[in-house]
Design a protein around this motif. Sequence first.
Motif: not given
Length: 297
Positions: A196-225
Amino acid sequence: PGRDRIDTTVDFTELYRGLSGWVLENGRPALSFKDSEDPRESSEVRQRRQETACGSIIVVPLRHRNANIGTMTAINLPDERDFTPMDMELMALFGNYCAMVIENARIMQELARKNQELEWLSERDSLTGLFNRRIFQSRVNEAWRHCLREQTELALIIMDIDHYKEFNDTFGHQKGDDCLRKVAAVLKNAARRPGDMVARYGGDEFILILPHTGMAAARAMAETIKSDMAILAIPHAPGIENGLVTLSQGVAAGRPAPGASFDSFLHFADTALYQSKNGGRNQVNCLAVEAEPGSGR
């Protein structure tokens, strides 16, 4: 075999503390015999020497650039010949060499530490401590190629802080920076799996890359955030809906296709983020990636 050993139950650090201390203080080597009344040692130390299976000793300073960095001690067995002044001179030369080796090792260790710090700083956003956009672009290509090779799923979450400009205008840049650091801490806590990797992509923009992760797990992480941001409860500027700092998030997930590029995932995540903002913010929207060969930008 017993002749080649000295009683290891003896505390030699304590036994020779007096002589080593003298060598450190004066910067000169010392030779002491078992039965001698050496004024550089206390009577208690001399008595303990007589009780131990050792003969004469040599203590030499370890010196580098006219500074003492330690001592080196040689202990003779009682039935061997006593050390001589020539032995002491030879050991002093060896001690100088050892001091140089020790100091060079210390310098190399310090250089390695500083290089690690410089490498860390070159990869990180100075404000949040997250990866910066440059290193993210490099790492994400590695993750893309790995998932393509293994034919595993990949997920991407893009997010930015809702009404961040109004927050900055109301509370000032210092509070704005504090807000960015707190949001970054939430994201770092979420991206804890290997890869997993999270970066600051711009001023107030962030980006998170999740290898070996499908839609259900990615949505769950976003909801946790989203939930963690609600728990953090950073007060927002007056008049902002919800009254708290929130994130709009766009999630894209799918299986990388040969001939496509990571930019196709980025396009889907951007589109999902746009939907979250248009839908009232503080939302998670998701799009499944259906990249065709050659469709990447």
